[in-house]
Design a protein around this motif. Structure first.
Motif: not given
Length: 122
Positions: A4-8, A29-40, A56-63
């Motif tokens: 399925r599609l999910i954030v990267k 998404i949460q900020i952990i240690n100064g970076k955005a992370k998919v936590v679950a 910053e263009g740091a987020i994409t969607i990937e299958e």
């Protein structure tokens, strides 16, 4: 596992600004240690509302193969409100009206549903 599609999130590009956290209604998404992370991963619905607000263009969607989306778990997450997010046109916040991320004049902004028709139709 399901495909399925999910954030990267590209940690090299992420500055930890946190603008992606509030648009994620599921709390994935949460900020952990100064970076955005998919936590679950089961909380990420792959809709990508976070993409348009990342400066910053740091987020994409990937299958890819991952665990299925868990609607019950997503609905049980505490709702967060970011008081710094305001409609770029009228200045109202999330507590006043629904806000949506938009690209306008090469900027990632927020617009409320009251101002959206004016933005679309002029």
């Amino acid at each position: 596992m399901a495909k399925r599609l999910i954030v990267k999130i590209d940690e090299d590009k992420c500055t930890g600004c946190g603008k992606c956290v509030s648009p994620c209604a599921e709390g994935a998404i949460q900020i952990i240690n100064g970076k955005a992370k998919v936590v679950a991963e089961e909380l990420c619905d792959g809709m990508g509302f976070c993409i348009g607000v990342c400066p910053e263009g740091a987020i994409t969607i990937e299958e890819r193969e991952t665990i299925p989306f868990d609607l019950r778990k997503a609905e049980s997450q505490p709702k967060t409100t970011d008081v710094s997010i305001k409609c770029f046109s009228c200045g109202c916040g999330e507590q006043d009206n629904y806000l949506m991320p938009v690209r306008h004049n090469m900027e990632s902004l927020w617009v409320c549903t009251r101002c959206l028709p004016k933005l679309i139709h002029g």
